[in-house]
Structures are given as C-alpha cells and as structure tokens.
Design an enzyme around this catalytic site. Structure first.
Site, PDB file in Angstrom:
ATOM      1  N   LYS A  54       0.842  -1.207   0.000  1.00 40.04           N
ATOM      2  CA  LYS A  54       0.000   0.000   0.000  1.00 40.04           C
ATOM      3  C   LYS A  54       0.875   1.254   0.000  1.00 40.04           C
ATOM      4  CE  LYS A  54      -3.751  -2.516   2.176  1.00 40.04           C
ATOM      5  NZ  LYS A  54      -4.535  -2.872   3.366  1.00 40.04           N
ATOM      6  N   GLN A  98      -4.554  -1.451   9.615  1.00 39.93           N
ATOM      7  CA  GLN A  98      -4.416  -2.783   9.025  1.00 39.93           C
ATOM      8  C   GLN A  98      -4.945  -3.848   9.979  1.00 39.93           C
ATOM      9  OE1 GLN A  98      -3.503  -3.349   5.934  1.00 39.93           O
ATOM     10  NE2 GLN A  98      -3.391  -5.573   6.026  1.00 39.93           N
ATOM     11  N   ASP A 121     -10.975   2.355   3.787  1.00 37.24           N
ATOM     12  CA  ASP A 121     -11.235   0.914   3.647  1.00 37.24           C
ATOM     13  C   ASP A 121     -12.708   0.656   3.329  1.00 37.24           C
ATOM     14  OD1 ASP A 121      -9.157  -1.006   3.891  1.00 37.24           O
ATOM     15  OD2 ASP A 121      -8.841  -0.395   5.973  1.00 37.24           O
TER      16      ASP A 121
HETATM   17  N1  GUN Z   1      -6.173  -6.877   6.152  1.00 32.88           N
HETATM   18  C1  GUN Z   1      -6.280  -7.636   5.041  1.00 32.88           C
HETATM   19  N2  GUN Z   1      -6.852  -6.919   4.047  1.00 32.88           N
HETATM   20  C2  GUN Z   1      -7.120  -5.696   4.560  1.00 32.88           C
HETATM   21  C3  GUN Z   1      -7.697  -4.509   4.022  1.00 32.88           C
HETATM   22  O1  GUN Z   1      -8.098  -4.434   2.853  1.00 32.88           O
HETATM   23  N3  GUN Z   1      -7.768  -3.441   4.863  1.00 32.88           N
HETATM   24  C4  GUN Z   1      -7.341  -3.498   6.152  1.00 32.88           C
HETATM   25  N4  GUN Z   1      -7.473  -2.405   6.910  1.00 32.88           N
HETATM   26  N5  GUN Z   1      -6.804  -4.581   6.676  1.00 32.88           N
HETATM   27  C5  GUN Z   1      -6.688  -5.666   5.880  1.00 32.88           C
END
Ligand code: GUN
Length: 284
Positions: A54, A98, A121
């Site tokens: 990311k 996350q 998200d």
């Molecule tokens: N953990 C696994 N995929 C994601 C996601 O798309 N967003 C977040 N915040 N945590 C994750």
C-alpha cells in the site's frame, strides 16, 4: 474451452495511472497531494507485506503516506486516541488500520472510530449502509476492485445470477451489495449454506471469499461463467492458491482471475482511488 484470464495486475496498473494523472492535474491547480495515515500494529509478516504494498502504491502515484508502526502491545485506548487525533487533522485525508488487530483490541470499535469521511477501507457501518441504499461513497476496497475486474470483461451484469461464497463484514457482505447495485440477482453463501454445489452450478458470476483452498471444485463452474477468486492461502509446499480449483475451473469458465495477480492488486488500487475521493469529500 479455456477461460480468458482477468489480469488484475494490468487493470490495477491502469487505474493507478489514471489516478496519478488526476493527482498531477490537481497539483498544478495548487491542490496538495492526497494523504493517507497507515496504522500497523505489530509485525505479522502478511500484514507487513500488505502495508508495504500500500505504501509503495502511494509513492508511485503521489499519495503522501504517513506511517504509524506501533507495538503489538498498544492499548485500544491509545489506538482510539490516535485515530481521533487523525480524524481531526485537516492534513490527513484517509485513515487505514491494518487488520487483523491483536486480540485485546475490539475491531468493530476501532473501525467505527474512524470518521466515515476518512474511512478509505470502506469498513464503517455508515459507508456499508450508503452502499446498501444505492448511494455509495467510500466503498470497501476488495469488493469495489472486484467490480472493476468484472467491468473489464465488458460483459453486461444486469440480470445475471451472482453467487458470493463467504459472508464476512468486510468482504462477502459488501460484495453482495456491489453485485446487487450492478443489477445481479445475488445469493450469499456461508458456513450454514446447504447445497453449495447446486447453487454454484447455476451461477453466471462466482465470487469466492472464504480462504479454504480448493473449496470450490472446478467441475461446478457453469460453462462461460465469470469466476473471481478473492481467497488467498499458502499451501505447505509454499504455493499460493485461491478458493477455486483453478486448473479445472479455467477449462469451463468464460473469465477467471488468477491467484496471485487477480484481486490482490485491485484492493490496493481501489484504496488509492478512495484516498483521492476522501480528499475531495473533505473539500465539500
Ligand atoms: N487486512 C487484510 N486486508 C485488509 C484490508 O483491505 N484493509 C485493512 N485495513 N486490513 C486488511
């Protein structure tokens, strides 16, 4: 028959380039770079890789990412205090925490603390609710990314029978809402679902989001169906696989996503799109 492979890497790369161009145009008009606060607790290897990807995407397109790498022992209260500070910081457009979070932290409380306008998200109940009432704003990244992959097939979706396997809050449920918004007749399956095979055999679109390798047998796929595999698991031999038996499914499907290289890159690209959208929302 051999399915066309939906190349998520290419679709994601194209989206990132479009976003980069838009950010560049905005910079020329004197609008600052969008900004994303990325909060990571602990050092879970999978989470660290996701977060790294990311942050790399941010760098690539001109989103300023601000890292909050915190110890696993961070308390729920400390995390809430940080999120509230970021909610009130006009220089922060998006906030991403996350997951998974350590056991002593209540996920629901944390995701509901993030301001819906900074919820890149798309996990906040308000944003899921807006999608449910056909007024989407910040949409859950993986389901929204899946819709862009389906769009890339150029097949009309209205009236198709779609099945989502997996009913999680962050993926399966918003995935069902996205498909409904696209005019599909949607079935969402879960651990209590009966006759999964018969349901899948009737589906024009199959979206698998469970995390059980090979749960969906290739022989169940309706000829010509669109098959999207969100599942991602590592086998004992190190191989990364999805929920669908890919080799057999690909001989029946019309279109299919690979794992890896299908949905994964789209989650990151839609997150970038959401960050730019969050910046625009903050100006309203
Ligand atoms: N953990 C696994 N995929 C994601 C996601 O798309 N967003 C977040 N915040 N945590 C994750």
């Amino acid at each position: 028959m051999s399915a066309k492979i939906i190349d998520g890497k290419t679709v994601a790369e194209n989206l990132l380039q479009v976003l980069k161009q838009e950010i560049d145009v905005r910079l020329k008009k004197g609008i600052r770079n969008p900004s994303l606060a990325v909060i990571l607790l602990g050092s879970d290897p999978a989470s660290s890789i996701y977060v790294r990807n990311k942050r790399l995407a941010c760098e690539k397109i001109g989103v300023k990412s601000i890292a909050y790498d915190l110890p696993n022992t961070t308390s729920e209260k400390e995390l809430i205090t940080l999120i509230e500070t970021l909610n009130n910081d006009a220089n922060i457009d998006g906030i991403l925490v996350q997951s998974p979070l350590p056991d002593h932290i209540n996920n629901d409380v944390i995701f509901e603390t993030i301001s819906p306008r900074k919820d890149v998200d798309g996990f906040h109940p308000k944003n899921i609710g807006l999608l449910a009432v056909r007024q989407p704003q910040l949409r859950s990244c993986t389901p929204f990314g899946v819709m862009k992959l389906i769009e890339a097939t150029q097949l009309p979706t209205r009236g198709l029978d779609a099945i989502v396997v997996g009913a999680s809050n962050h993926v399966g449920r918003p995935m069902g809402l996205e498909l409904l918004l696209a005019g599909c007749t949607v079935t969402i399956c879960h651990r209590h679902t009966q006759h999964l095979q018969q349901k899948i055999e009737l589906a024009d679109i199959v979206v698998a989001a469970v995390g059980i390798p090979g749960l969906i047998k290739g022989s169940w796929i309706k000829p010509g169906a669109i098959v999207i595999d969100i599942g991602i698991s590592r086998l004992d031999d190190g191989k990364i696989v999805g929920d669908v038996e890919f080799d057999i499914a690909k001989t029946r499907a019309g279109f299919i996503t690979p794992v890896p290289g299908g949905v994964g890159p789209m989650t990151v690209a839609t997150l970038m799109g959401n960050t730019l959208l969050a910046q625009k929302l903050s100006a309203l």
